[in-house]
Design a protein around this motif. Structure first.
Motif, PDB file in Angstrom:
ATOM      1  N   GLU A   1       0.939  -1.078  -0.040  1.00  0.00           N
ATOM      2  CA  GLU A   1      -0.098   0.161  -0.186  1.00  0.00           C
ATOM      3  C   GLU A   1       0.975   1.250   0.029  1.00  0.00           C
ATOM      4  OE1 GLU A   1      -3.779   1.670   2.355  1.00  0.00           O
ATOM      5  OE2 GLU A   1      -2.342   0.877   3.577  1.00  0.00           O
ATOM      6  N   GLU A   2       1.908   1.249   0.679  1.00  0.00           N
ATOM      7  CA  GLU A   2       2.922   2.288   0.730  1.00  0.00           C
ATOM      8  C   GLU A   2       3.480   2.984  -0.565  1.00  0.00           C
ATOM      9  OE1 GLU A   2       2.990  -0.224   2.549  1.00  0.00           O
ATOM     10  OE2 GLU A   2       2.304   0.658   4.555  1.00  0.00           O
TER      11      GLU A   2
ATOM     12  N   ILE B   1       0.343   4.804  -2.166  1.00  0.00           N
ATOM     13  CA  ILE B   1       0.321   5.838  -1.698  1.00  0.00           C
ATOM     14  C   ILE B   1       1.313   6.847  -2.130  1.00  0.00           C
ATOM     15  CG2 ILE B   1       0.761   7.163   0.547  1.00  0.00           C
ATOM     16  CD1 ILE B   1      -0.762   4.870   2.179  1.00  0.00           C
TER      17      ILE B   1
ATOM     18  N   LYS C   1      -6.980   0.760   2.182  1.00  0.00           N
ATOM     19  CA  LYS C   1      -7.988   1.363   2.972  1.00  0.00           C
ATOM     20  C   LYS C   1      -7.502   2.941   3.023  1.00  0.00           C
ATOM     21  CE  LYS C   1     -11.184   2.083   6.825  1.00  0.00           C
ATOM     22  NZ  LYS C   1     -11.697   1.374   7.842  1.00  0.00           N
ATOM     23  N   ARG C   2      -6.144   3.170   3.492  1.00  0.00           N
ATOM     24  CA  ARG C   2      -5.480   4.403   3.581  1.00  0.00           C
ATOM     25  C   ARG C   2      -5.298   5.103   2.280  1.00  0.00           C
ATOM     26  NH1 ARG C   2      -0.524   4.686   5.335  1.00  0.00           N
ATOM     27  NH2 ARG C   2       0.010   2.449   5.049  1.00  0.00           N
TER      28      ARG C   2
ATOM     29  N   GLU D   1      -8.574   6.368   1.239  1.00  0.00           N
ATOM     30  CA  GLU D   1      -8.843   7.694   1.863  1.00  0.00           C
ATOM     31  C   GLU D   1      -8.036   9.021   1.350  1.00  0.00           C
ATOM     32  OE1 GLU D   1      -8.063   6.404   5.668  1.00  0.00           O
ATOM     33  OE2 GLU D   1     -10.164   5.336   5.956  1.00  0.00           O
TER      34      GLU D   1
END
Length: 348
Positions: A146-147, A150, A181-182, A185
């Motif tokens: 996920e990083e 992002i 999820k992050r 968002e």
């Protein structure tokens, strides 16, 4: 050509599930490779096309990412997009929402500005030349952390006003939507819509996760929703769009035969189903080809085809006034078609 085939050919269309890297035809791949001094492990475009025999999603993705490596410059991305937009004009596709995978390119040194300048430039020229409307969907690669996603979103921030939505694609098995999820968002803080691949190779539970944890507006694929009766009822009640890709599903082994596909059944149950081509250069056909193949296999009625197109218009992220114009165009096309074979559809 049968009368139904003629009807489908002239029908105004909307495509919501299209990976622009997946429109990279072998001939263009070779041309870009030569332009950028890249050696491909195939003798010719024909030999490359013969390699398009996939056992599953991962076997396709391996070749897909290899092919995307020829995209290096602004002109590469522009030429790729314009080739698809030109085809859309020929196929009466009046609105399209295209996904692109920035991590595929960022991770090999291509800058976000390079791909965005090419894609946005093509969008603007297509609107001028063809009168079409379009949106960009930035898709994250779910097999990466996920990083990493992002970081890609942060690089896209200067372009946030030209990107319409965030998506999630790549290897579904073992990579649940909740992992991102992050990232979703963060995209929400940019004002983007949310979509995600779920329920293609992954289970129906992944559709629930995408709805609950990512708050998506559309489900890409979603054909495995029928594994959960409660989920089907939810999708019907809330009219959550499913961007179904029939030929893709067959080529990747989700279905052995198009006659087994559940698209017609989902439509008859009242789900908001749409029809799309996914990665047409790899899966044997663009939107009209998918429509003709579905008609041959499943025998949809004219009313059902109009419903599929209406669903796509409603499910799109086009402005309200554009949706109204598309619906008017659809109505006019159907009326003109029934007035006689010489009737021509008005311009977009």
């Amino acid at each position: 050509m049968s009368r139904m085939d003629q009807f489908l050919a002239q029908l105004p269309k909307v495509e919501l599930h299209l990976h622009i890297e997946g429109t990279l035809e072998p001939e263009m791949m070779f041309a870009l490779a030569e332009r950028n001094g890249i050696a491909l492990p195939y003798r010719s475009p024909e030999a490359l096309r013969e390699a398009y025999q996939f056992d599953n999603l991962q076997s396709f993705l391996d070749l897909y990412y290899q092919g995307a490596a020829v995209l290096r410059t602004r002109d590469d991305f522009y030429d790729l997009a314009m080739a698809y937009f030109k085809r859309c004009d020929q196929e009466q596709i009046l609105h399209y929402e295209i996904m692109f995978d920035p991590q595929t390119h960022l991770n090999r040194g291509v800058r976000m500005n390079t791909m965005m300048e090419g894609l946005v430039g093509a969008q603007q020229d297509a609107q001028r030349h063809y009168g079409a409307s379009s949106n960009l969907i930035l898709s994250l690669l779910r097999h990466l952390p996920e990083e990493d996603g992002i970081a890609a979103l942060e690089q896209a921030k200067p372009w946030q006003h030209l990107i319409n939505a965030i998506g999630l694609d790549s290897s579904e098995r073992g990579n649940p939507p909740s992992k991102f999820k992050r990232a979703f968002e963060l995209a929400d803080s940019y004002g983007w819509h949310r979509v995600a691949h779920a329920g293609e190779e992954g289970p129906a539970d992944y559709i629930w996760e995408a709805l609950r944890d990512l708050q998506v507006r559309r489900i890409d694929h979603g054909v495995r929703c029928q594994e959960d009766a409660q989920l089907v009822e939810y999708l019907i009640h809330h009219q959550v769009p499913l961007t179904v890709c029939p030929l893709s599903n067959v080529r990747l082994g989700v279905y052995n035969d198009l006659r087994q596909h559940n698209l017609k059944q989902l439509l008859e149950l009242g789900l908001c189903v749409t029809l799309n081509s996914d990665d047409p250069a790899y899966f044997g056909g663009y939107l009209t080809t998918n429509m003709l193949a579905v008609q041959n296999a499943l025998k949809l009625s004219e009313t059902q085809w109009i419903q599929l197109t209406t669903n796509a218009i409603n499910a799109s992220f086009a402005p309200v006034e554009r949706k109204m114009a598309l619906k008017q165009r659809l109505t006019s096309a159907v009326v003109n078609y029934h007035l006689g074979p010489t009737s021509q559809v008005a311009g977009a």
